[in-house]
Structure formats: structure tokens, C-alpha cells
Write a protein that holds these residues in place. Structure first.
Motif, PDB file in Angstrom:
ATOM      1  N   VAL A  96     -17.299  -8.576  -5.226  1.00 11.52           N
ATOM      2  CA  VAL A  96     -18.011  -8.495  -3.866  1.00 11.52           C
ATOM      3  C   VAL A  96     -18.523  -7.202  -3.522  1.00 11.52           C
ATOM      4  CG1 VAL A  96     -17.645  -8.938  -1.218  1.00 11.52           C
ATOM      5  CG2 VAL A  96     -15.912 -10.182  -2.928  1.00 11.52           C
ATOM      6  N   PRO A  97     -19.841  -7.028  -3.990  1.00 10.54           N
ATOM      7  CA  PRO A  97     -20.427  -5.831  -3.560  1.00 10.54           C
ATOM      8  C   PRO A  97     -20.360  -5.557  -2.602  1.00 10.54           C
ATOM      9  CG  PRO A  97     -21.831  -7.357  -5.583  1.00 10.54           C
ATOM     10  CD  PRO A  97     -20.802  -8.106  -4.705  1.00 10.54           C
ATOM     11  N   GLY A  98     -20.115  -4.111  -2.192  1.00 10.02           N
ATOM     12  CA  GLY A  98     -20.246  -3.412  -0.746  1.00 10.02           C
ATOM     13  C   GLY A  98     -18.993  -3.892  -0.107  1.00 10.02           C
ATOM     14  N   ILE A  99     -17.705  -4.546  -0.700  1.00  9.70           N
ATOM     15  CA  ILE A  99     -16.785  -4.616   0.020  1.00  9.70           C
ATOM     16  C   ILE A  99     -16.119  -3.380   0.622  1.00  9.70           C
ATOM     17  CG2 ILE A  99     -15.202  -4.866  -1.721  1.00  9.70           C
ATOM     18  CD1 ILE A  99     -13.396  -7.091  -0.818  1.00  9.70           C
ATOM     19  N   CYS A 100     -15.398  -3.680   1.680  1.00  9.27           N
ATOM     20  CA  CYS A 100     -14.748  -2.341   2.469  1.00  9.27           C
ATOM     21  C   CYS A 100     -13.366  -2.774   2.036  1.00  9.27           C
ATOM     22  CB  CYS A 100     -14.949  -2.415   3.817  1.00  9.27           C
ATOM     23  SG  CYS A 100     -13.886  -1.283   4.738  1.00  9.27           S
ATOM     24  N   ILE A 101     -12.622  -1.710   1.105  1.00  6.99           N
ATOM     25  CA  ILE A 101     -11.129  -1.763   0.885  1.00  6.99           C
ATOM     26  C   ILE A 101     -10.378  -0.819   1.979  1.00  6.99           C
ATOM     27  CG2 ILE A 101      -9.293  -1.847  -0.847  1.00  6.99           C
ATOM     28  CD1 ILE A 101     -11.683  -2.185  -2.886  1.00  6.99           C
ATOM     29  N   ARG A 102      -9.250  -1.561   2.619  1.00  7.08           N
ATOM     30  CA  ARG A 102      -8.499  -0.387   3.337  1.00  7.08           C
ATOM     31  C   ARG A 102      -7.246  -0.757   2.511  1.00  7.08           C
ATOM     32  NH1 ARG A 102      -7.483   1.867   8.128  1.00  7.08           N
ATOM     33  NH2 ARG A 102      -5.541   2.147   8.760  1.00  7.08           N
ATOM     34  N   THR A 103      -6.403   0.579   2.488  1.00 12.56           N
ATOM     35  CA  THR A 103      -5.342   0.258   1.856  1.00 12.56           C
ATOM     36  C   THR A 103      -4.252   1.403   2.536  1.00 12.56           C
ATOM     37  OG1 THR A 103      -4.165   0.439  -0.376  1.00 12.56           O
ATOM     38  CG2 THR A 103      -5.393   2.295   0.211  1.00 12.56           C
ATOM     39  N   THR A 104      -2.958   0.987   2.254  1.00 13.52           N
ATOM     40  CA  THR A 104      -1.986   1.856   2.657  1.00 13.52           C
ATOM     41  C   THR A 104      -1.043   2.416   1.426  1.00 13.52           C
ATOM     42  OG1 THR A 104      -1.690   0.474   4.660  1.00 13.52           O
ATOM     43  CG2 THR A 104       0.288   2.310   4.163  1.00 13.52           C
ATOM     44  N   LEU A 105      -1.027   3.869   1.427  1.00 16.81           N
ATOM     45  CA  LEU A 105      -0.213   4.466   0.311  1.00 16.81           C
ATOM     46  C   LEU A 105       1.147   5.200   1.165  1.00 16.81           C
ATOM     47  CD1 LEU A 105      -3.197   6.316  -1.457  1.00 16.81           C
ATOM     48  CD2 LEU A 105      -2.389   4.016  -2.126  1.00 16.81           C
ATOM     49  N   MET A 106       2.022   5.178   0.112  1.00 16.58           N
ATOM     50  CA  MET A 106       3.305   6.036   0.408  1.00 16.58           C
ATOM     51  C   MET A 106       3.665   7.269  -0.394  1.00 16.58           C
ATOM     52  SD  MET A 106       7.139   4.496   0.184  1.00 16.58           S
ATOM     53  CE  MET A 106       7.125   3.059   1.327  1.00 16.58           C
ATOM     54  N   VAL A 107       4.194   8.302  -0.008  1.00 19.86           N
ATOM     55  CA  VAL A 107       4.470   9.349  -0.629  1.00 19.86           C
ATOM     56  C   VAL A 107       6.102   9.530  -0.260  1.00 19.86           C
ATOM     57  CG1 VAL A 107       2.143  10.591  -0.249  1.00 19.86           C
ATOM     58  CG2 VAL A 107       4.077  10.952   1.446  1.00 19.86           C
ATOM     59  N   GLY A 108       6.513  10.169  -1.293  1.00 23.48           N
ATOM     60  CA  GLY A 108       8.156  10.601  -1.136  1.00 23.48           C
ATOM     61  C   GLY A 108       9.109   9.497  -1.610  1.00 23.48           C
ATOM     62  N   HIS A 109       8.541   8.578  -2.105  1.00 17.87           N
ATOM     63  CA  HIS A 109       9.646   7.466  -2.504  1.00 17.87           C
ATOM     64  C   HIS A 109      10.591   7.845  -3.486  1.00 17.87           C
ATOM     65  CE1 HIS A 109      11.323   3.875  -4.674  1.00 17.87           C
ATOM     66  NE2 HIS A 109      10.959   3.427  -3.685  1.00 17.87           N
ATOM     67  N   PRO A 110      11.839   7.699  -3.619  1.00 17.90           N
ATOM     68  CA  PRO A 110      12.675   8.388  -4.508  1.00 17.90           C
ATOM     69  C   PRO A 110      12.151   8.098  -5.902  1.00 17.90           C
ATOM     70  CG  PRO A 110      13.996   7.112  -3.136  1.00 17.90           C
ATOM     71  CD  PRO A 110      12.708   6.778  -2.796  1.00 17.90           C
ATOM     72  N   GLY A 111      12.288   9.289  -6.815  1.00 17.88           N
ATOM     73  CA  GLY A 111      11.872   9.358  -7.973  1.00 17.88           C
ATOM     74  C   GLY A 111      10.280   9.832  -8.016  1.00 17.88           C
ATOM     75  N   GLU A 112       9.521   9.895  -6.978  1.00 18.67           N
ATOM     76  CA  GLU A 112       8.149  10.377  -6.820  1.00 18.67           C
ATOM     77  C   GLU A 112       8.279  12.152  -7.370  1.00 18.67           C
ATOM     78  OE1 GLU A 112       4.425  10.254  -4.129  1.00 18.67           O
ATOM     79  OE2 GLU A 112       6.005  11.461  -3.457  1.00 18.67           O
ATOM     80  N   THR A 113       7.831  12.360  -8.578  1.00 20.54           N
ATOM     81  CA  THR A 113       7.787  13.628  -9.035  1.00 20.54           C
ATOM     82  C   THR A 113       6.421  14.273  -8.537  1.00 20.54           C
ATOM     83  OG1 THR A 113       6.714  13.284 -11.191  1.00 20.54           O
ATOM     84  CG2 THR A 113       9.435  13.119 -11.157  1.00 20.54           C
ATOM     85  N   ALA A 114       6.300  15.693  -8.842  1.00 22.41           N
ATOM     86  CA  ALA A 114       5.140  16.309  -8.315  1.00 22.41           C
ATOM     87  C   ALA A 114       3.986  15.935  -9.377  1.00 22.41           C
ATOM     88  CB  ALA A 114       5.312  17.755  -8.582  1.00 22.41           C
ATOM     89  N   GLU A 115       4.406  15.418 -10.422  1.00 19.36           N
ATOM     90  CA  GLU A 115       3.278  14.840 -11.419  1.00 19.36           C
ATOM     91  C   GLU A 115       2.952  13.675 -11.056  1.00 19.36           C
ATOM     92  OE1 GLU A 115       5.675  18.154 -13.189  1.00 19.36           O
ATOM     93  OE2 GLU A 115       6.310  16.201 -12.532  1.00 19.36           O
ATOM     94  N   ALA A 116       3.844  12.562 -10.373  1.00 18.68           N
ATOM     95  CA  ALA A 116       3.448  11.242  -9.908  1.00 18.68           C
ATOM     96  C   ALA A 116       2.652  11.472  -8.782  1.00 18.68           C
ATOM     97  CB  ALA A 116       4.795  10.602  -9.670  1.00 18.68           C
ATOM     98  N   PHE A 117       2.821  12.371  -7.967  1.00 20.96           N
ATOM     99  CA  PHE A 117       2.133  12.762  -6.568  1.00 20.96           C
ATOM    100  C   PHE A 117       0.626  13.205  -7.014  1.00 20.96           C
ATOM    101  CE2 PHE A 117       0.437  15.605  -3.450  1.00 20.96           C
ATOM    102  CZ  PHE A 117       0.243  14.704  -2.378  1.00 20.96           C
ATOM    103  N   ASP A 118       0.479  13.929  -8.139  1.00 21.48           N
ATOM    104  CA  ASP A 118      -0.675  14.314  -8.504  1.00 21.48           C
ATOM    105  C   ASP A 118      -1.446  13.106  -9.038  1.00 21.48           C
ATOM    106  OD1 ASP A 118      -0.327  16.813  -7.929  1.00 21.48           O
ATOM    107  OD2 ASP A 118       0.259  17.482  -9.846  1.00 21.48           O
ATOM    108  N   GLU A 119      -0.911  12.091  -9.730  1.00 21.52           N
ATOM    109  CA  GLU A 119      -1.307  10.935 -10.093  1.00 21.52           C
ATOM    110  C   GLU A 119      -1.976  10.137  -8.829  1.00 21.52           C
ATOM    111  OE1 GLU A 119       0.276   8.187 -13.386  1.00 21.52           O
ATOM    112  OE2 GLU A 119       1.854   9.433 -13.142  1.00 21.52           O
ATOM    113  N   LEU A 120      -1.327  10.142  -7.822  1.00 22.16           N
ATOM    114  CA  LEU A 120      -1.805   9.700  -6.584  1.00 22.16           C
ATOM    115  C   LEU A 120      -2.912  10.185  -6.032  1.00 22.16           C
ATOM    116  CD1 LEU A 120      -1.041   7.236  -4.592  1.00 22.16           C
ATOM    117  CD2 LEU A 120       0.386   8.786  -3.343  1.00 22.16           C
TER     118      LEU A 120
END
Length: 457
Positions: free
Chosen positions: A299-323
Motif C-alpha cells: 500500500v504505497p503511501g500508507i500511514c503507519i501508527r505504532t506504539t512502543l514500550m520502554v523499560g520492559h524487564p530485560g531491556e538492556t541499554a543495548e536493546a534500547f539502542d536497537e529500539l
């Protein structure tokens, strides 16, 4: 205190709003005057429709109940009822802590409020209230009282959720996924079109699951295809999808129908493989990148809205950098984010230690949103000079305020047009609820500014 007046206060999401609208119709049918989310509560009865999703939402709901309880103790309120997700989940605890509440109702038994008021009316010697039209399956009689602007409405196509994400309490509150019958939904849309509704926000906790319980197949594409064929339906917008086992035939429907907005609200939550596994999202980093790429290819031009979470147990600094890198690379059109909060009874609360300090969570959240702010500014600025189809929702100060097909009410950017220009095609109030071509002249933060260059037929 106004007799026979009821104030209904709705907390949380649009799914709760639909429940409040249906309750309002029942109470109005029973002879009450209803006010939804009034600036000042003056009715003799108040109903608080609560949210129980995350800690902040629960706290807000509790505070509103306490405020109304205080009004009752001061003689400004006769009866106080509570319904919704919070009372569905914590009924016994709340009953013990808040004795000033006259009746507690959950997510699915809220029609009992009408029954309770009927019994109260009978005890006082008044004519009993009608409870003739209570029930999910009979929702079109007398229907809903729409609290949104008259040209758009929310359509809830299911309840519950069969997903078991580690952090989410929704399945504990609402139970398993239950689809509404397709014909019932389409009848509701037709009824709302007859009332002047043009735009429909399709909502569910997980809309891609629609139909599995009723038809043994994912039927969301068929539902939207048939809905788009209803005369008078101008815009359909899809909310709350899930990436795993996504029904790709839905995108073919989006391409085929001009009135199905090129818009998809789909929570992706994270990108790190370790965090996605801990979250029980049933998808990998590689699959997530491929998923977004396919959405945009089909779908060219589709508008994607998303939700993200930070701080879930196990989220390292490196994992956050990936996000962070994920957000920078994908450049979401719309994005919300929140910090993890431990919810009783969820898998993460039982299996993991909530060891990331709150100040670290908030710092990560702020950093993530700053990145998205820059992306949003760039994407909005790129629209300057384009002519977009806009529907106007309201007048606010010196501006007509509207939205494009890429903007959902309440949560997305808006388009502002000054009302003091001589080139407007009609009086500003007459333009509300109608579609116009608007040339975008500038952007600021999340919003766009423009001038009307033509009316859409």
C-alpha cells in the motif's frame, strides 16, 4: 443538583467510549437527561466508566471516583455508580475501599445500572424505568447516543483478546476474543450513516483476529470490504492490529476502496529479539522489519501508527539502542510510547523482576519521543505545498480544525485553516463535517496549516 440528570464520565480508550454511548442510549430511553464528560457535574447521578490498563490510567480512574465520592458526601450528588475495566478487575478490593459508591459494574454487566435505577424508581413510587432494550445483541434498539462530532463514530467489532503478551492485563479484564456478528456490525454502520455519520473508526483490542470465533477464519478483510460498499461511508480507519499472522488480504481491500483510509494502527512494542521474546510477541526483529517493508510495498503511501514500550524487564541499554535505531530507520508516520508498569497477574509480573529504575525508564521514553518528534516534524514539513482531502471537526479560536485520511481523532495531528479569510467557500460553522481540498502552506510541530482550495463533492 439537577433531578433526573445523569453525568457520565468516560476514562480510557475509545472502546470504553462506545460502552458509555450505549449506556447513554439506555438511560435516555428510560427518561433521563444525560451529560457526557461535562465541564461541571451537576446531575443527581454520576456514572464513572473506568480504565484499568496501566498504572496511570488506574490512578486517574480512582481519583475521579474519589472526587465524585466527595461531592456525594457534601450533598451535591445523590447516587454514584462505577463501571468498566477497573471495576471488572478489582471489584472486591474497590468495594471494600470505596463504600460511598452505590453500585459496581464491570465491563460487560453495565446494563445493570439501568435495572438498578428502575428498581430505585419503583421503590420511590415513580413509574418503573424501561429495561426493554438492554443487551449487546440488541444494541441498535435504541442504539447509541454519539458523543463524538456528528460526522464520525467508533465501531467496536469485538471484545477481549486471545493474545498473551507478557505485560498486558487486557485478557485478564476482558477475557477471550469475542467477535460481533458481521451483519450486526454492518447494520449498525447503515443506521449511523442514516444519522449523518460519514467516517468510521474501526476498533478492537486485536482486529486481525476478527471472525475466528464465529466463522473459523479471519474475516476482517471481508467485513471492511462489505462496509466500504455501503453508500454514505466516506472514510474507514483501522485501529489496533497485531503483526503476527497478519491477514494480508486486508491490504488488497485498502487498495481497492478509496474510502478505506491508507492508515493502520498496529502496536509493534519493540525491536530487540531478546525483549520481543520476553514480551511473548511471537515475532523477531528481522520479521518486524520485513513486515513494515511489506506494508509499505503493498500500500504505497500508507500511514503507519505504532506504539512502543520502554523499560520492559530485560531491556538492556543495548536493546534500547536497537529500539532507537528502529525508529530512526523506519520513520513511523505516527508513534506513541509508554514506560513499562508491572500489572498484577500478568506473565511479566510473575516471571520477571521489574528491576529497571523508574528514572531510567522515563529517560529512555523521553529520548525515544525526541527522536520521533524530529521525524514527525520532517514528515509534516514535507507535506507543505501538497493539496490534501480534509474533513473539519470543529472551530477552535481563529481556526477551523480538521484531519486528513492519515489522522485519527484525538491522537493524531490536525489541519488548521483560519476562519477570517474571505476565500472560505462557506460560513465556518457550515463547513464542519464536510470534506474540502486544503493546500498545506506551513507546518508547526505536529500540526499543518493550510487554505481551502475547493469543496469535495
Amino acid at each position: 443538583m439537577k433531578r433526573h440528570h445523569i453525568d457520565i464520565l468516560t476514562m480510557g480508550c475509545s472502546k470504553n467510549l462506545v460502552d458509555s454511548e450505549r449506556l447513554m442510549a439506555q438511560l435516555s430511553h428510560a427518561g433521563y437527561t444525560i451529560h457526557h464528560d461535562p465541564d461541571t457535574c451537576e446531575g443527581e447521578i454520576c456514572v464513572v466508566n473506568t480504565c484499568g490498563f496501566i498504572g496511570d490510567a488506574k490512578e486517574e480512574s480512582i481519583n475521579v471516583i474519589l472526587e465524585q465520592g466527595q461531592r456525594k458526601s457534601e450533598g451535591q450528588l445523590k447516587r454514584l455508580y462505577v463501571m468498566g475495566c477497573l471495576s471488572q478487575r478489582y471489584l472486591s478490593e474497590l468495594e471494600a475501599e470505596l463504600p460511598e459508591v452505590d453500585g459496581w459494574y464491570g465491563k460487560f454487566d453495565w446494563a445493570g445500572i439501568v435495572d438498578e435505577l428502575s428498581r430505585e424508581s419503583a421503590r420511590s413510587g415513580a413509574s418503573p424505568l424501561s429495561t426493554e432494550h438492554i443487551g449487546w445483541d440488541d444494541s441498535l434498539k435504541p442504539g447509541r447516543i454519539i458523543t463524538t462530532p456528528a460526522h464520525y463514530a467508533y465501531i467496536k467489532i469485538s471484545e477481549g483478546c486471545d493474545r498473551r503478551c507478557s505485560y498486558c492485563a487486557i485478557p485478564l479484564i476482558t477475557g477471550k476474543h469475542v467477535s460481533r456478528p458481521m451483519e450486526e456490525i454492518l447494520d449498525e454502520v447503515r443506521a449511523l450513516v442514516s444519522q449523518g455519520v460519514k467516517e468510521f473508526q474501526i476498533i478492537a483490542q486485536e482486529l486481525t483476529y476478527y471472525g475466528l470465533d464465529l466463522y473459523n477464519r479471519r474475516a476482517i478483510a471481508e467485513l471492511i470490504d462489505r462496509m466500504a460498499d455501503i453508500k454514505g461511508v466516506e472514510w474507514i480507519r483501522l485501529h489496533y492490529a497485531y503483526p503476527t499472522d497478519f491477514p494480508w488480504e486486508l491490504l488488497a481491500v485498502m487498495r481497492r476502496h478509496s474510502n478505506v483510509c491508507k492508515y493502520l494502527d498496529i502496536a509493534l512494542q519493540h525491536i530487540s529479539d531478546s525483549v520481543l521474546t520476553a514480551m511473548r510477541r511471537n515475532i523477531t526483529k528481522e520479521q518486524t522489519y520485513a513486515f513494515v517493508e511489506r506494508l509499505r510495498k503493498e500500500v504505497p503511501g500508507i500511514c503507519i501508527r505504532t506504539t512502543l514500550m520502554v523499560g520492559h524487564p530485560g531491556e538492556t541499554a543495548e536493546a534500547f539502542d536497537e529500539l532507537l535505531e528502529f525508529v530512526k530507520r523506519v520513520r513511523f508516520d505516527r508513534m506513541g510510547a509508554f514506560a513499562y508498569s508491572e500489572e498484577d497477574g500478568t506473565h511479566s509480573a510473575e516471571a520477571y523482576e521489574d528491576a529497571i529504575p523508574e528514572d531510567v525508564k522515563q529517560a529512555r521514553l523521553s529520548k525515544l519521543m525526541r527522536v520521533q518528534q524530529r521525524i514527525s516534524d520532517e514528515l509534516q514539513e514535507a507535506k507543505v505545498g501538497q493539496t490534501l482531502k480534509v474533513i473539519f471537526d470543529r472551530i477552535e479560536g481563529e481556526y477551523l480544525v480538521g484531519r486528513t485520511e492519515f489522522d485519527s481523532p484525538e491522537v493524531d495531528p490536525e489541519v488548521l485553516v483560519r476562519i477570517d479569510v474571505p476565500s472560505l467557500p462557506a460560513a465556518p460553522t457550515a463547513m464542519i463535517g464536510k470534506f474540502y481540498d486544503v493546500e498545506i502552506t506551513s507546518s508547526e510541530c505536529f500540526d499543518l496549516y493550510g487554505k481551502v482550495v475547493g469543496e469535495k463533492s
